[in-house]
Write a protein that holds these residues in place. Sequence first.
Motif, PDB file in Angstrom:
ATOM      1  N   ARG A 311      60.081  63.021   6.656  1.00 33.22           N
ATOM      2  CA  ARG A 311      60.018  64.364   7.207  1.00 33.22           C
ATOM      3  C   ARG A 311      61.454  64.799   7.469  1.00 33.22           C
ATOM      4  NH1 ARG A 311      55.669  65.805  11.719  1.00 33.22           N
ATOM      5  NH2 ARG A 311      54.355  65.228   9.942  1.00 33.22           N
ATOM      6  N   GLY A 312      61.979  65.625   6.558  1.00 27.74           N
ATOM      7  CA  GLY A 312      63.360  66.082   6.689  1.00 27.74           C
ATOM      8  C   GLY A 312      64.337  64.939   6.595  1.00 27.74           C
ATOM      9  N   ARG A 313      65.068  64.719   7.676  1.00 27.35           N
ATOM     10  CA  ARG A 313      66.112  63.704   7.711  1.00 27.35           C
ATOM     11  C   ARG A 313      65.615  62.365   8.251  1.00 27.35           C
ATOM     12  NH1 ARG A 313      71.557  65.194   6.052  1.00 27.35           N
ATOM     13  NH2 ARG A 313      71.377  67.368   5.488  1.00 27.35           N
ATOM     14  N   VAL A 314      64.326  62.261   8.517  1.00 26.57           N
ATOM     15  CA  VAL A 314      63.753  61.040   9.088  1.00 26.57           C
ATOM     16  C   VAL A 314      62.892  60.352   8.035  1.00 26.57           C
ATOM     17  CG1 VAL A 314      62.409  60.059  10.970  1.00 26.57           C
ATOM     18  CG2 VAL A 314      63.732  62.149  11.356  1.00 26.57           C
ATOM     19  N   LEU A 315      63.130  59.059   7.828  1.00 25.91           N
ATOM     20  CA  LEU A 315      62.416  58.290   6.821  1.00 25.91           C
ATOM     21  C   LEU A 315      61.810  57.056   7.462  1.00 25.91           C
ATOM     22  CD1 LEU A 315      65.507  58.947   4.995  1.00 25.91           C
ATOM     23  CD2 LEU A 315      63.509  59.139   3.520  1.00 25.91           C
ATOM     24  N   LEU A 316      60.558  56.758   7.088  1.00 29.57           N
ATOM     25  CA  LEU A 316      59.845  55.605   7.618  1.00 29.57           C
ATOM     26  C   LEU A 316      59.860  54.466   6.597  1.00 29.57           C
ATOM     27  CD1 LEU A 316      56.638  57.279   9.140  1.00 29.57           C
ATOM     28  CD2 LEU A 316      58.905  56.992  10.182  1.00 29.57           C
ATOM     29  N   ALA A 317      59.915  53.245   7.101  1.00 31.44           N
ATOM     30  CA  ALA A 317      59.836  52.055   6.252  1.00 31.44           C
ATOM     31  C   ALA A 317      59.216  50.936   7.066  1.00 31.44           C
ATOM     32  CB  ALA A 317      61.230  51.651   5.757  1.00 31.44           C
ATOM     33  N   GLY A 318      58.855  49.840   6.387  1.00 33.68           N
ATOM     34  CA  GLY A 318      58.310  48.691   7.098  1.00 33.68           C
ATOM     35  C   GLY A 318      57.096  49.065   7.925  1.00 33.68           C
ATOM     36  N   GLU A 319      56.994  48.496   9.124  1.00 30.88           N
ATOM     37  CA  GLU A 319      55.809  48.685   9.951  1.00 30.88           C
ATOM     38  C   GLU A 319      55.689  50.089  10.525  1.00 30.88           C
ATOM     39  OE1 GLU A 319      55.375  45.600  12.828  1.00 30.88           O
ATOM     40  OE2 GLU A 319      54.989  44.063  11.312  1.00 30.88           O
ATOM     41  N   ALA A 320      56.718  50.898  10.421  1.00 31.32           N
ATOM     42  CA  ALA A 320      56.590  52.306  10.795  1.00 31.32           C
ATOM     43  C   ALA A 320      55.831  53.088   9.729  1.00 31.32           C
ATOM     44  CB  ALA A 320      57.963  52.928  11.014  1.00 31.32           C
ATOM     45  N   ALA A 321      55.840  52.564   8.491  1.00 29.48           N
ATOM     46  CA  ALA A 321      55.177  53.246   7.380  1.00 29.48           C
ATOM     47  C   ALA A 321      53.838  52.621   7.015  1.00 29.48           C
ATOM     48  CB  ALA A 321      56.080  53.228   6.144  1.00 29.48           C
ATOM     49  N   HIS A 322      53.654  51.338   7.307  1.00 27.89           N
ATOM     50  CA  HIS A 322      52.412  50.666   6.919  1.00 27.89           C
ATOM     51  C   HIS A 322      52.196  49.427   7.773  1.00 27.89           C
ATOM     52  CE1 HIS A 322      55.200  48.027   4.739  1.00 27.89           C
ATOM     53  NE2 HIS A 322      55.694  49.108   4.174  1.00 27.89           N
ATOM     54  N   ARG A 323      50.934  49.140   8.038  1.00 28.99           N
ATOM     55  CA  ARG A 323      50.555  47.918   8.758  1.00 28.99           C
ATOM     56  C   ARG A 323      49.380  47.280   8.037  1.00 28.99           C
ATOM     57  NH1 ARG A 323      51.200  51.602  12.850  1.00 28.99           N
ATOM     58  NH2 ARG A 323      48.958  51.858  13.147  1.00 28.99           N
ATOM     59  N   GLN A 324      49.371  45.952   7.976  1.00 33.36           N
ATOM     60  CA  GLN A 324      48.317  45.212   7.306  1.00 33.36           C
ATOM     61  C   GLN A 324      48.190  43.851   7.963  1.00 33.36           C
ATOM     62  OE1 GLN A 324      50.897  46.602   4.971  1.00 33.36           O
ATOM     63  NE2 GLN A 324      52.187  45.113   6.022  1.00 33.36           N
ATOM     64  N   PRO A 325      47.079  43.155   7.732  1.00 34.80           N
ATOM     65  CA  PRO A 325      46.933  41.807   8.298  1.00 34.80           C
ATOM     66  C   PRO A 325      48.048  40.891   7.802  1.00 34.80           C
ATOM     67  CG  PRO A 325      44.838  42.604   7.426  1.00 34.80           C
ATOM     68  CD  PRO A 325      45.883  43.567   6.972  1.00 34.80           C
ATOM     69  N   PRO A 326      48.291  39.782   8.496  1.00 38.25           N
ATOM     70  CA  PRO A 326      49.434  38.932   8.158  1.00 38.25           C
ATOM     71  C   PRO A 326      49.252  38.066   6.929  1.00 38.25           C
ATOM     72  CG  PRO A 326      48.199  37.964   9.973  1.00 38.25           C
ATOM     73  CD  PRO A 326      47.584  39.303   9.703  1.00 38.25           C
ATOM     74  N   TRP A 327      48.022  37.950   6.436  1.00 41.30           N
ATOM     75  CA  TRP A 327      47.759  37.012   5.343  1.00 41.30           C
ATOM     76  C   TRP A 327      48.583  37.373   4.109  1.00 41.30           C
ATOM     77  CZ3 TRP A 327      45.693  34.966   9.199  1.00 41.30           C
ATOM     78  CH2 TRP A 327      44.709  35.581   9.964  1.00 41.30           C
ATOM     79  N   GLY A 328      49.265  36.402   3.575  1.00 40.86           N
ATOM     80  CA  GLY A 328      50.106  36.633   2.401  1.00 40.86           C
ATOM     81  C   GLY A 328      51.522  37.034   2.735  1.00 40.86           C
ATOM     82  N   GLY A 329      51.793  37.282   4.017  1.00 35.81           N
ATOM     83  CA  GLY A 329      53.148  37.635   4.421  1.00 35.81           C
ATOM     84  C   GLY A 329      53.653  38.937   3.836  1.00 35.81           C
ATOM     85  N   TYR A 330      52.743  39.886   3.587  1.00 42.74           N
ATOM     86  CA  TYR A 330      53.182  41.122   2.939  1.00 42.74           C
ATOM     87  C   TYR A 330      54.069  41.984   3.826  1.00 42.74           C
ATOM     88  CZ  TYR A 330      50.196  40.431  -1.138  1.00 42.74           C
ATOM     89  OH  TYR A 330      49.646  39.943  -2.287  1.00 42.74           O
ATOM     90  N   ALA A 331      53.816  42.019   5.135  1.00 43.04           N
ATOM     91  CA  ALA A 331      54.504  42.991   5.995  1.00 43.04           C
ATOM     92  C   ALA A 331      56.029  42.918   5.887  1.00 43.04           C
ATOM     93  CB  ALA A 331      54.042  42.829   7.437  1.00 43.04           C
ATOM     94  N   PRO A 332      56.680  41.783   6.166  1.00 46.01           N
ATOM     95  CA  PRO A 332      58.144  41.774   6.090  1.00 46.01           C
ATOM     96  C   PRO A 332      58.670  41.911   4.670  1.00 46.01           C
ATOM     97  CG  PRO A 332      57.326  39.556   6.474  1.00 46.01           C
ATOM     98  CD  PRO A 332      56.147  40.478   6.616  1.00 46.01           C
ATOM     99  N   ASN A 333      57.982  41.299   3.707  1.00 45.58           N
ATOM    100  CA  ASN A 333      58.447  41.363   2.323  1.00 45.58           C
ATOM    101  C   ASN A 333      58.295  42.763   1.742  1.00 45.58           C
ATOM    102  OD1 ASN A 333      59.022  38.369   1.411  1.00 45.58           O
ATOM    103  ND2 ASN A 333      57.182  38.274   2.667  1.00 45.58           N
TER     104      ASN A 333
END
Length: 540
Positions: A311-333
Amino acid sequence: MGRAAPLREHDFMNAQDSSPHTNVPVLIVGGGMPGISAALMLQYHGVDFVLVDKDNGLSVRPKARVVHKRTVEILRQLGIEERMAEVALAFTSRKQGALGVRIGPTMMASEVMEVAPRGYRGDELSPVKFLFAPQEEAEQLLVDIARERGGDLRFQTDLTDFTEDADGVVATLTGPGGTTTVRADYLIVVDGRNEPVRKAFGTSGWELPASQHYISTYFRADLTGGSSERTFSQCRLVGGPVQGLMASTNFIDEWSLYIEYDPARETFADYPAERCVELVRTAVGADDVEVELLKHEAWDTGSWVADEYRRGRVLLAGEAAHRQPPWGGYAPNLGLADVHNLTWKLAAVLAGRAGDGLLDTYAAERRQRAMIAAEQSAVMNDFHARFGVETPENAASLASLIGMEPTMTRYRYGAPEQLHVETLSGQTGTRVPHIWLTTGERRLSTLDVCGPGFTVLTDSDTDTDGWRTAVADARAATGLDIRVHHIDTADTETPDAWRIEAGLPEGGALLVRPDQHVLARSDQELSPSTLVDIIKRAVA
């Protein structure tokens, strides 16, 4: 048995904090792997930044223990693969084979669950190995390296307010030294908990409902007497007094117990520390074990992907943009791959070499992948499916489990009709193919010769002088860093290896983006005469 060396807290002040920036190109809100990686990537592209995180240091709760191959490739590009591999080696030397899977009413009464060996496909497709390293230890390494490279990282400092105008963001930061104001051209937010950003963006997004709700307990206990013959990575507790999952955290004396509960009947308040300690003893199956509770909290297996990443000059990434269960270690990667996609685009825009609209391609390329990763994690909410074991209950969903490597490495940008490719053969939108090259006494991957700018990869039958002239013209016309790398047949392990791997005709070439993804091919549109137009369109 010795304990692992304790993790140290991040220093939340450093020398740069005494003279805080008033103007900075990028402000990063949130640490963790995505935020700290964003800092390292901005350093790689020569962009100044300030990173703030409201915590004092590493999270006390355990996080992912897997570093996906694509993540290691990115770390290799940043020059820190070997140091991460050292962290992984130290960790795996502690596990002593404790990667088994068990199931039973308690840990003591559990039995081995037979699972197929878990191979990580594609060793020949990458110059790196899949690594096992606790996220908190991986994060500490990234913090150390970012500071070694002069990064301004401020812990125990939070973004408490911000305003935006046409030229940037004015942020109010609150930390140990009081309140400061920073003006940034762009704001990257990876902390999904930040209230001002949540308020600005709202909570609209694509969702998958939770199928399980847990009270997560992280504790320290000496279970060597009861676990030495019961080593495991995960132990499913079923049919006993505690339903849930027990996981080994450091393979020595730190553990996690995820207690299933029904939110329609109970809340987190029904699980005070004293009750959690007793439930740990019950789950272990030993009433006399000494338990030191380090942390407990409630969470669920729901998934969410934001409708907007920008939104304009603000960009989301990581857990600000998406959340999921921990299985598979997807969140940090996944979050680290987000900022790998974003930071080269930010660098080009900030340098005045690309239009601001280039940043809109970030969400277009990353959001779909987050949804796919969330769907993959949701399948693995089923314990048996997590290890590829089919049951009558999971048979239908298990068929949709494609795995980490297709999701993270063989994904294709800009091709909704084919989100994953079977092989990486230089298709536009895919990660550039890997082959080994011998340059003098060094052994390099084709990935190693790509970045930090754009790269034209040519083969031994290509008019190299023509490409070099075209690249020089493109640099002059765009101001971007563009290079040509000639892959000679003598540099490859087998004749024509590059041409075969990339699916190119004789004299062919690939144009590769700074994030190692193929932008154009010579058998489709790319040529010395079209190079300038292709790059200008890509960054317009």
